[in-house]
Design an enzyme around this catalytic site. Sequence first.
Site, mmCIF file in Angstrom:
data_model
loop_
_atom_site.group_PDB
_atom_site.id
_atom_site.type_symbol
_atom_site.label_atom_id
_atom_site.label_comp_id
_atom_site.label_asym_id
_atom_site.label_seq_id
_atom_site.Cartn_x
_atom_site.Cartn_y
_atom_site.Cartn_z
ATOM 1 N N GLY A 239 29.026 71.502 57.634
ATOM 2 C CA GLY A 239 29.361 72.319 56.514
ATOM 3 C C GLY A 239 28.492 70.678 56.207
ATOM 4 O O GLY A 239 27.801 70.670 56.918
ATOM 5 N N GLU A 273 31.419 76.349 60.539
ATOM 6 C CA GLU A 273 32.892 75.048 60.832
ATOM 7 C C GLU A 273 32.463 73.587 59.904
ATOM 8 O O GLU A 273 32.508 73.091 59.915
ATOM 9 C CB GLU A 273 32.544 74.648 61.951
ATOM 10 C CG GLU A 273 32.374 75.737 63.498
ATOM 11 C CD GLU A 273 31.497 75.327 64.439
ATOM 12 O OE1 GLU A 273 31.652 74.112 65.051
ATOM 13 O OE2 GLU A 273 31.329 76.295 65.466
ATOM 14 N N PRO A 274 33.195 74.318 58.723
ATOM 15 C CA PRO A 274 32.920 73.081 57.858
ATOM 16 C C PRO A 274 34.414 71.948 57.936
ATOM 17 O O PRO A 274 34.899 72.584 58.035
ATOM 18 C CB PRO A 274 32.543 74.119 56.709
ATOM 19 C CG PRO A 274 33.663 75.200 56.649
ATOM 20 C CD PRO A 274 33.524 75.406 57.566
ATOM 21 N N ARG A 276 34.190 67.717 56.246
ATOM 22 C CA ARG A 276 34.078 66.972 55.486
ATOM 23 C C ARG A 276 33.650 67.516 54.440
ATOM 24 O O ARG A 276 35.109 67.180 53.454
ATOM 25 C CB ARG A 276 32.790 66.453 56.109
ATOM 26 C CG ARG A 276 32.985 64.937 54.913
ATOM 27 C CD ARG A 276 31.532 64.413 55.296
ATOM 28 N NE ARG A 276 30.686 64.132 57.128
ATOM 29 C CZ ARG A 276 30.871 62.974 57.214
ATOM 30 N NH1 ARG A 276 31.344 62.292 56.407
ATOM 31 N NH2 ARG A 276 30.401 62.721 58.274
ATOM 32 N N CYS A 343 41.661 41.278 63.152
ATOM 33 C CA CYS A 343 40.886 40.127 63.621
ATOM 34 C C CYS A 343 39.440 40.435 64.027
ATOM 35 O O CYS A 343 38.855 40.137 65.523
ATOM 36 C CB CYS A 343 41.792 39.310 65.132
ATOM 37 S SG CYS A 343 43.147 38.423 64.181
ATOM 38 N N TYR A 371 37.905 62.078 57.927
ATOM 39 C CA TYR A 371 36.999 61.210 59.167
ATOM 40 C C TYR A 371 38.142 59.682 58.221
ATOM 41 O O TYR A 371 37.549 58.701 59.195
ATOM 42 C CB TYR A 371 36.001 61.430 59.531
ATOM 43 C CG TYR A 371 35.776 62.476 59.450
ATOM 44 C CD1 TYR A 371 36.125 62.601 61.206
ATOM 45 C CD2 TYR A 371 33.920 63.085 59.214
ATOM 46 C CE1 TYR A 371 34.874 64.646 61.415
ATOM 47 C CE2 TYR A 371 33.820 64.614 59.267
ATOM 48 C CZ TYR A 371 34.703 65.400 60.287
ATOM 49 O OH TYR A 371 33.715 66.223 60.876
HETATM 50 C C1 LIG Z 1 30.775 71.244 65.806
HETATM 51 C C2 LIG Z 1 31.481 70.644 65.210
HETATM 52 N N1 LIG Z 1 31.361 71.440 64.020
HETATM 53 C C3 LIG Z 1 31.903 71.301 63.002
HETATM 54 C C4 LIG Z 1 32.167 69.881 62.398
HETATM 55 C C5 LIG Z 1 32.756 69.925 61.489
HETATM 56 O O1 LIG Z 1 31.284 68.931 60.658
HETATM 57 P P1 LIG Z 1 31.165 68.869 59.395
HETATM 58 O O2 LIG Z 1 32.770 68.064 59.021
HETATM 59 O O3 LIG Z 1 30.295 67.771 58.620
HETATM 60 O O4 LIG Z 1 31.574 69.732 57.799
HETATM 61 C C6 LIG Z 1 31.476 68.786 63.564
HETATM 62 C C7 LIG Z 1 31.521 67.482 63.284
HETATM 63 O O5 LIG Z 1 30.992 66.235 64.217
HETATM 64 C C8 LIG Z 1 31.303 69.202 64.834
HETATM 65 O O6 LIG Z 1 31.419 68.481 65.726
#
Ligand SMILES: Cc1ncc(COP(=O)(O)O)c(C=O)c1O
Length: 420
Positions: A239, A273-274, A276, A343, A371
């Site tokens: 995303g 494929e969002p 974050r 540490c 993340y």
């Molecule tokens: C293949 C793929 N799809 C989707 C994502 C999700 O990306 P984001 O969290 O920026 O939406 C990632 C994350 O790096 C990814 O590697």
Amino acid sequence: MSVFERRDGDLCLEGLALNRLADDFGTPCYVYSRAAIEQAYLQYAEALGSHPGKICYAVKANSNIAVLQVLAQLGSGFDIVSEGELRRVLLAGGDPAKVIFSGVGKTRDEMAFALDCGIACFNVESAAELELLSAVATECNAVAPVSLRVNPDVDAQTHPYISTGLKENKFGIDINTALEVYQRAASLPGIEVLGVDCHIGSQLTESQPFFDALERLLLLIDELADKGIVIEHLDLGGGIGVRYRDETPPSIQQHIDTIKARLGDRKLALMFEPGRSIVANAGALLTEVLFLKPTEHKNFAIVDAAMNDNIRPSLYQAWQAVEPLRAAEHAETLHWDLVGPICETGDFIAKDRELALEPGQRLALMSSGAYGFVMSSNYNSRPRVAEVLVDGDQAHLIRARETFDDIVRGEALLPLSEGQ
Ligand SMILES: Cc1ncc(COP(=O)(O)O)c(C=O)c1O
């Protein structure tokens, strides 16, 4: 609209004061808002509207099964990168027919498991993976639905560790050789070519790099059509970026509308494929100040959360806002580095923040829903922290804080030799 709000001095998440959550569940602790996760997902789903396609939440961003359950209940698809993530989706009630499998290093066993579950598509990242997938599918008397992840050589203008669409990155198939690999795919018995996929990076706060990639992929799709390979869907990967500080990402609606318009009269379903942008601003990491350590050069506040709990600041120099859960009563405002008990000099969660701090003060590290927990570890034998999902005025413990027994589970002492 933010689900975090100050009421009578207390920082609240939905209907609950975060101080109360810290009392009930301890610190450090991740807290997430169900409403914020739902709102973010629905923005994507509504922007896609009646256009054919799927929103497949990227499980890697936050894989807690309750978070996946919330999304599954809204009808979300899922983007996974391992068998473990697929098993989480199934546990959460997700539909395997809405799952796409990304990642550069799928194993034979993972392929067989995903085929057996009947997932929607494999995003294949190399010619070698394609050959293995065809062989595994044939052994399983199956045909694997496939997109090739194409590397369009586009600069995503994001942090180098989360930029993935340049030719020096390990991801995807070079766009210049993609036609050849598609022709091979079309000839393999265990493969059904469905789509073209690309993911150029994460935390992109401008749409232009996506559109640059899109133009290249559309050219490829037209070339494939000329060769008799019909592409049904286009997967544009993750995303758009989120606001951590002062970023101004485009609206999801605007972003997806532009993509739809650029398809022209091509009949292409769209997949996204969002990760974050669904969960980052739905979560915070709660922490407590253990000690204040002002020095001649710097003021350190040692807090109970560390790089093992949230590695983003140390790994990506990420900036996340820090908010007191309640204002300190007797402290003056100074510049502080918030550091953890690990540490390592690189163990910090925020640097040079203007805050009025006192020992015992509780703070929220904002925008921690993506993340965050998923990248946490037991480094320094620290238990991984609790996760709590807030739904209105209800708080649900969705992951218990680990115990020492959890940390050493699976380890074994050597047998004692005689006389020892
Ligand atoms: C293949 C793929 N799809 C989707 C994502 C999700 O990306 P984001 O969290 O920026 O939406 C990632 C994350 O790096 C990814 O590697």
